[in-house]
Design a protein around this motif. Structure first.
Motif, PDB file in Angstrom:
ATOM      1  N   ASP A 123       1.037  -1.473  -0.316  1.00  0.00           N
ATOM      2  CA  ASP A 123       0.345  -0.022  -0.045  1.00  0.00           C
ATOM      3  C   ASP A 123       0.809   1.285  -0.001  1.00  0.00           C
ATOM      4  O   ASP A 123       1.815   1.101  -0.272  1.00  0.00           O
ATOM      5  N   ASP A 124       0.247   2.266  -0.351  1.00  0.00           N
ATOM      6  CA  ASP A 124       0.945   3.789  -0.472  1.00  0.00           C
ATOM      7  C   ASP A 124       1.673   3.765   1.307  1.00  0.00           C
ATOM      8  O   ASP A 124       3.245   4.242   0.803  1.00  0.00           O
ATOM      9  N   GLU A 125       1.105   3.320   2.370  1.00  0.00           N
ATOM     10  CA  GLU A 125       2.306   3.010   3.214  1.00  0.00           C
ATOM     11  C   GLU A 125       4.239   2.811   2.937  1.00  0.00           C
ATOM     12  O   GLU A 125       4.761   3.399   3.422  1.00  0.00           O
ATOM     13  N   ALA A 126       3.863   1.833   2.275  1.00  0.00           N
ATOM     14  CA  ALA A 126       5.548   1.673   2.278  1.00  0.00           C
ATOM     15  C   ALA A 126       6.010   2.365   1.342  1.00  0.00           C
ATOM     16  O   ALA A 126       7.241   2.377   1.237  1.00  0.00           O
ATOM     17  N   VAL A 127       5.386   3.214   0.355  1.00  0.00           N
ATOM     18  CA  VAL A 127       6.037   4.797  -0.373  1.00  0.00           C
ATOM     19  C   VAL A 127       6.812   5.107   1.055  1.00  0.00           C
ATOM     20  O   VAL A 127       7.857   5.574   0.594  1.00  0.00           O
ATOM     21  N   THR A 128       5.826   6.013   2.318  1.00  0.00           N
ATOM     22  CA  THR A 128       6.263   6.126   2.940  1.00  0.00           C
ATOM     23  C   THR A 128       7.732   6.176   3.629  1.00  0.00           C
ATOM     24  O   THR A 128       8.383   6.701   3.946  1.00  0.00           O
ATOM     25  N   ARG A 129       7.129   4.819   4.110  1.00  0.00           N
ATOM     26  CA  ARG A 129       8.419   4.055   5.120  1.00  0.00           C
ATOM     27  C   ARG A 129      10.040   3.909   4.125  1.00  0.00           C
ATOM     28  O   ARG A 129      10.801   3.589   4.963  1.00  0.00           O
ATOM     29  N   LEU A 130       9.651   3.571   3.048  1.00  0.00           N
ATOM     30  CA  LEU A 130      10.944   3.429   2.516  1.00  0.00           C
ATOM     31  C   LEU A 130      11.912   5.071   1.728  1.00  0.00           C
ATOM     32  O   LEU A 130      12.658   5.382   1.886  1.00  0.00           O
ATOM     33  N   LEU A 131      10.563   6.181   1.404  1.00  0.00           N
ATOM     34  CA  LEU A 131      11.596   7.158   1.671  1.00  0.00           C
ATOM     35  C   LEU A 131      12.289   7.920   3.035  1.00  0.00           C
ATOM     36  O   LEU A 131      12.666   8.117   2.908  1.00  0.00           O
ATOM     37  N   PHE A 132      11.643   7.498   4.278  1.00  0.00           N
ATOM     38  CA  PHE A 132      11.686   7.313   5.468  1.00  0.00           C
ATOM     39  C   PHE A 132      13.201   7.436   5.393  1.00  0.00           C
ATOM     40  O   PHE A 132      14.009   7.844   6.254  1.00  0.00           O
ATOM     41  N   ILE A 133      13.149   5.085   5.066  1.00  0.00           N
ATOM     42  CA  ILE A 133      14.449   4.822   5.234  1.00  0.00           C
ATOM     43  C   ILE A 133      15.977   5.828   4.608  1.00  0.00           C
ATOM     44  O   ILE A 133      16.556   5.872   5.123  1.00  0.00           O
ATOM     45  N   LYS A 134      15.377   5.617   3.347  1.00  0.00           N
ATOM     46  CA  LYS A 134      16.346   7.059   2.792  1.00  0.00           C
ATOM     47  C   LYS A 134      16.286   8.076   3.050  1.00  0.00           C
ATOM     48  O   LYS A 134      18.126   8.126   3.321  1.00  0.00           O
ATOM     49  N   GLN A 135      15.393   8.942   3.573  1.00  0.00           N
ATOM     50  CA  GLN A 135      16.109  10.208   4.487  1.00  0.00           C
ATOM     51  C   GLN A 135      16.793   9.773   5.689  1.00  0.00           C
ATOM     52  O   GLN A 135      17.899  10.528   5.839  1.00  0.00           O
TER      53      GLN A 135
END
Lengths: 146, 146
Positions: free
Chosen positions: A44-56
């Motif tokens: 779901d979209d939360e996965a995108v958020t999660r990945l962006l958070f990890i990258k940040q």
DNA sequence: GTAAACCCTGAGGTTGGCTTGAGAGTCAAC
DNA sequence: GTTGACTCTCAAGCCAACCTCAGGGTTTAC
């Protein structure tokens, strides 16, 4: 209910590779919301958020292990702020140290460069070692002797 | 003629392990002056200098490959100063970049820390995610949207 | 209906600078 | 003459954060 993403779509949206996503899954950093019979992962979209958070977090020098700590605490239903504050404080201190050390190294290199510029080129026919190296080594030997 | 050193003695004088010395030999960074019938390696004092030089270069962020470059050029009887100058200039530039990046990261972390301090603790009973994380993610989403 | 594009698992490789271990030979002191 | 400290070679392991490959199955677009 929004459309679920396949791994390749997620990868594109988060600017990572599918291999990275699967790797994160192996570390329990990111799980698909469902897995189809054919084995396909769906996110779901939360996965995108999660990945962006990890990258940040990674650009801020957090390791995947530290990021996982945060997620673990969160998973247990506890507020993660205390942990995050600790991690941030720690990281700031580390960065300060690193900046100091890097600056010291830079200064040392500049000193070497200056002393190098002040001397003529080594005579090619009589070179045992670069005179700069000799100097470095002698400096070290003197330090050793103390 | 000074007394030759066995590998353990060299290791002590240069503050490295015997395994490290053998590892350097495998990279052709350091060869014993002689090898006895029983296979024992023997070193002269130059080996100590060489090891100290390697260690110093390493603290200045030179890789073993770069150090080897210097030794290789030297071995060919050419003056190494030009190479060393290039390496030093390069390294100084890299360090400057690193210092800048580290400083930027530190600033960002301090910003996060400040914004964290300005808000209350997340309610433990209603925690989906640390509000700081939310903020980071939102910031990133906004950036993405541009 | 077929070909491209996607997905799967599992194992192995990469980089750098070492460290560790197994199994065996050598040397010095008492 | 034996114990313990030293040495040897060769191979494998470690860390982090992935990437690549082999050898398949699946989906989608035309």
């Amino acid at each position: 209910m929004k459309k679920l993403l396949k791994i390749g779509e997620l990868a594109k949206q988060a600017h990572v590779t599918v291999a990275t996503i699967r790797y994160y899954e192996s570390l329990h950093l990111l799980e698909p919301v469902s897995k189809a019979e054919n084995g396909y992962r769906y996110y779901d979209d939360e996965a995108v958020t999660r990945l962006l958070f990890i990258k940040q977090a990674q650009t801020l020098q957090f390791s995947l292990a530290e990021i996982q700590q945060v997620f673990d605490v969160r998973k247990q239903g506890e507020p993660v702020c205390t942990l995050v504050k600790t991690l941030i404080d720690c990281k700031i201190a580390t960065l300060e140290q690193e900046i100091q050390q890097a600056t010291a190294r830079k200064t040392m290199l500049e000193t070497y460069r200056t002393s190098w510029a002040a001397r003529p080129l080594d005579n090619p026919s009589d070179v045992k070692v670069c005179s700069l190296i000799e100097e470095v080594s002698l400096t070290l030997n003197r330090l050793e002797a103390i």
